[in-house]
Every structure is written in structure tokens, then in C-alpha cells.
Write a protein that holds these residues in place. Structure first.
Motif, PDB file in Angstrom:
ATOM      1  N   ILE A   1       0.834  -1.204   0.000  1.00 28.79           N
ATOM      2  CA  ILE A   1       0.000   0.000   0.000  1.00 28.79           C
ATOM      3  C   ILE A   1       0.867   1.252   0.000  1.00 28.79           C
ATOM      4  O   ILE A   1       0.685   2.164  -0.819  1.00 28.79           O
ATOM      5  N   GLU A   2       1.819   1.326   0.920  1.00 24.40           N
ATOM      6  CA  GLU A   2       2.625   2.535   1.079  1.00 24.40           C
ATOM      7  C   GLU A   2       3.712   2.663   0.019  1.00 24.40           C
ATOM      8  O   GLU A   2       4.078   3.776  -0.375  1.00 24.40           O
ATOM      9  N   GLY A   3       4.224   1.514  -0.463  1.00 30.99           N
ATOM     10  CA  GLY A   3       5.315   1.574  -1.424  1.00 30.99           C
ATOM     11  C   GLY A   3       4.880   1.660  -2.872  1.00 30.99           C
ATOM     12  O   GLY A   3       5.624   2.169  -3.720  1.00 30.99           O
ATOM     13  N   LYS A   4       3.667   1.170  -3.168  1.00 28.15           N
ATOM     14  CA  LYS A   4       3.217   1.158  -4.565  1.00 28.15           C
ATOM     15  C   LYS A   4       1.865   1.829  -4.766  1.00 28.15           C
ATOM     16  O   LYS A   4       1.714   2.714  -5.612  1.00 28.15           O
ATOM     17  N   ALA A   5       0.868   1.404  -3.979  1.00 32.43           N
ATOM     18  CA  ALA A   5      -0.489   1.888  -4.230  1.00 32.43           C
ATOM     19  C   ALA A   5      -0.623   3.378  -3.957  1.00 32.43           C
ATOM     20  O   ALA A   5      -1.162   4.125  -4.791  1.00 32.43           O
ATOM     21  N   VAL A   6      -0.167   3.851  -2.799  1.00 34.37           N
ATOM     22  CA  VAL A   6      -0.273   5.272  -2.468  1.00 34.37           C
ATOM     23  C   VAL A   6       0.459   6.144  -3.479  1.00 34.37           C
ATOM     24  O   VAL A   6      -0.105   7.135  -3.977  1.00 34.37           O
TER      25      VAL A   6
ATOM     26  N   LEU B   1      -4.903   5.122   1.903  1.00 38.42           N
ATOM     27  CA  LEU B   1      -5.326   5.568   0.580  1.00 38.42           C
ATOM     28  C   LEU B   1      -6.341   6.707   0.673  1.00 38.42           C
ATOM     29  O   LEU B   1      -6.298   7.655  -0.109  1.00 38.42           O
ATOM     30  N   GLN B   2      -7.266   6.605   1.630  1.00 39.42           N
ATOM     31  CA  GLN B   2      -8.283   7.643   1.781  1.00 39.42           C
ATOM     32  C   GLN B   2      -7.655   8.977   2.134  1.00 39.42           C
ATOM     33  O   GLN B   2      -8.152  10.036   1.735  1.00 39.42           O
ATOM     34  N   GLU B   3      -6.548   8.947   2.863  1.00 39.97           N
ATOM     35  CA  GLU B   3      -5.855  10.181   3.225  1.00 39.97           C
ATOM     36  C   GLU B   3      -5.414  10.952   1.991  1.00 39.97           C
ATOM     37  O   GLU B   3      -5.462  12.186   1.968  1.00 39.97           O
ATOM     38  N   VAL B   4      -5.008  10.239   0.956  1.00 36.30           N
ATOM     39  CA  VAL B   4      -4.629  10.887  -0.304  1.00 36.30           C
ATOM     40  C   VAL B   4      -5.856  11.484  -0.980  1.00 36.30           C
ATOM     41  O   VAL B   4      -5.851  12.631  -1.435  1.00 36.30           O
ATOM     42  N   ALA B   5      -6.945  10.706  -1.037  1.00 35.89           N
ATOM     43  CA  ALA B   5      -8.164  11.180  -1.693  1.00 35.89           C
ATOM     44  C   ALA B   5      -8.780  12.357  -0.957  1.00 35.89           C
ATOM     45  O   ALA B   5      -9.421  13.223  -1.583  1.00 35.89           O
ATOM     46  N   ASP B   6      -8.602  12.427   0.352  1.00 32.56           N
ATOM     47  CA  ASP B   6      -9.186  13.512   1.148  1.00 32.56           C
ATOM     48  C   ASP B   6      -8.627  14.881   0.769  1.00 32.56           C
ATOM     49  O   ASP B   6      -9.242  15.913   1.092  1.00 32.56           O
TER      50      ASP B   6
END
Length: 237
Positions: A14-19, A51-56
Motif C-alpha cells: 500500500i505505502e510503497g506502490k499503491a499510495v 489511501l483515503q488520506e490521499v483522496a481527502d
């Protein structure tokens, strides 16, 4: 089974690729109106929050209900089926043209253009949206069978898009011969009648309309010639 190891593996992904990829999509392409999540069943709330933190950071952007299974998002996404009635929240149907999301050369179980158009109308009449899938080949080509259907849907929409875009759900519970969509305008209310099966007498019957219509015409008729109608019951206009 080591739950800590599994958690570390997920969070590393999640932190290394998805985010970083989500940040790239949101920052590099001029802004998005909708971010359509599609995450695995093994998703955790911790991973979803990252991930939601990015979208926020984009409060005007809509997101669906698939980031974390218990989160509603801004709209629901029923898959491969159309709800029998409207829903009391925003929704869109995710549908394939055949039976596969990705390209499969052997999947020839294609839905007809007519059935896809009727599906679009049915969904719009219930207040929903249609997200129609296209699975490209490994070379990035849209399969010919998809192209044929998209062109036929496009030709229908060139004539009838007014009855789909910007409309709301039908005011009628059920119509035996088809579907209805509705649009509020400055001059009143437009009802768009989509006829799937013409009655034997070629007469469409609507009940519960108290105001006399200003006029009735076919969208396909460029001259917009008024069709004959008869009204029984109270007339207030």
C-alpha cells in the motif's frame, strides 16, 4: 500463519506502490471528478485509511464504495446485475458486454446492442448510472465485437441522448410496455417514454397524469410533429 507478517506485507504494498500511484493519478492529469476504487477482499481499515488520506486532499472528488467493504463511499456499485427497483442512494451498475472483464478471445457470449441499450434505459429509469466495461487486448486494441456495440449505442444516443443525460427516475411504478425517464426544466417536466414492446393497439396508456401535455412527439422526428393523444380524467392545464 503470522498476522503481523501479513499486515507488514500488505502495508508495504500500500505505502510503497499503491499510495504513490494514486498520488500520480491525482496530481499529474489535470484533476479527476471520480476516483473508482477496486480493492481486494483482504483489504484492511489501516490500508484503506492510507489511501483515503490521499483522496481527502480532493474534497470535490467522488469516490465509490469499494475502497473498504464497510465504507459507503459517495455511490454504490452493483455488479453484473440491475437492481429490480431504484435505490435510496446514488448508484451505478458495473456491466460487461460479454461475461468477462478482461479480454478473452474465447468469450463470445456477447450481449446484443439492443439489450445493452434497453439496460441503459432501464437503469436510467430507476435513477442509476451505467458503467459499461471494455476489455482491450494485450496490444491495447478494443475488440471488434465491442466496437460494433459501442457504435450502435452511440448512434442511438445521437438521437435519444436527451432522454438519458440529466434525467431522473420514472414517476411511474411500472409500465407494461417499457420505461420512462423524467427531466425537470424551466418550462415544466419532460417525460421520455421508451417503448420496448408496443401494445397490440399501438396505444400507450399512462395513469396518474393530471396536467394535459403541451405536446407529444418522437425524438427521432426532426420536425417534432405532435402525436395524437386522448386524456381522460381531470385536466388542469
Amino acid at each position: 500463519w503470522d498476522p503481523d507478517l501479513e499486515r507488514d506485507s500488505l502495508m508495504n504494498y500500500i505505502e510503497g506502490k499503491a499510495v504513490p500511484q494514486v498520488k500520480e493519478i491525482l496530481e499529474n492529469y489535470g484533476g479527476l471528478d471520480i476516483l473508482w476504487w477496486d480493492t481486494p477482499r483482504g483489504m484492511t481499515e489501516e490500508a484503506a485509511l492510507a489511501l483515503q488520506e490521499v483522496a481527502d486532499e480532493y474534497p470535490d472528488m467522488l469516490t465509490n464504495n469499494r475502497l473498504y467493504r464497510s465504507w459507503p463511499g459517495d455511490f454504490s456499485t452493483p455488479e453484473q446485475h440491475v437492481p429490480p427497483t431504484g435505490l435510496d442512494y446514488d448508484w451505478e451498475v458495473c456491466m460487461t458486454m460479454n461475461t468477462s472483464w478482461g479480454y478473452k478471445w474465447y468469450d463470445n457470449n456477447w450481449k446484443s446492442s439492443e439489450s445493452l441499450i434497453k439496460m441503459l434505459v432501464d437503469i436510467a429509469s430507476k435513477g442509476g448510472n451505467l458503467l459499461l466495461n471494455v476489455g482491450p487486448t494485450a496490444e491495447g486494441l478494443i475488440p471488434d465485437s465491442s466496437v460494433v456495440r459501442l457504435k450502435e449505442i452511440g448512434r442511438w444516443m445521437q438521437v435519444n441522448s436527451e432522454s438519458i443525460y440529466g434525467t431522473s427516475a420514472s414517476p411511474f411504478f411500472k409500465l407494461p410496455w417499457g420505461r420512462c425517464t423524467m427531466k425537470e426544466t424551466r418550462n415544466g417536466t419532460n417525460l421520455y417514454l421508451h417503448v420496448f414492446n408496443w401494445p397490440m393497439d399501438k396505444t400507450l396508456t399512462l395513469t396518474g397524469i393530471e396536467d394535459a401535455p403541451d405536446r407529444i412527439y418522437l425524438l427521432a422526428d426532426q420536425q417534432k410533429q405532435t402525436l395524437d393523444f386522448t386524456q381522460a380524467g381531470p385536466v388542469t392545464k
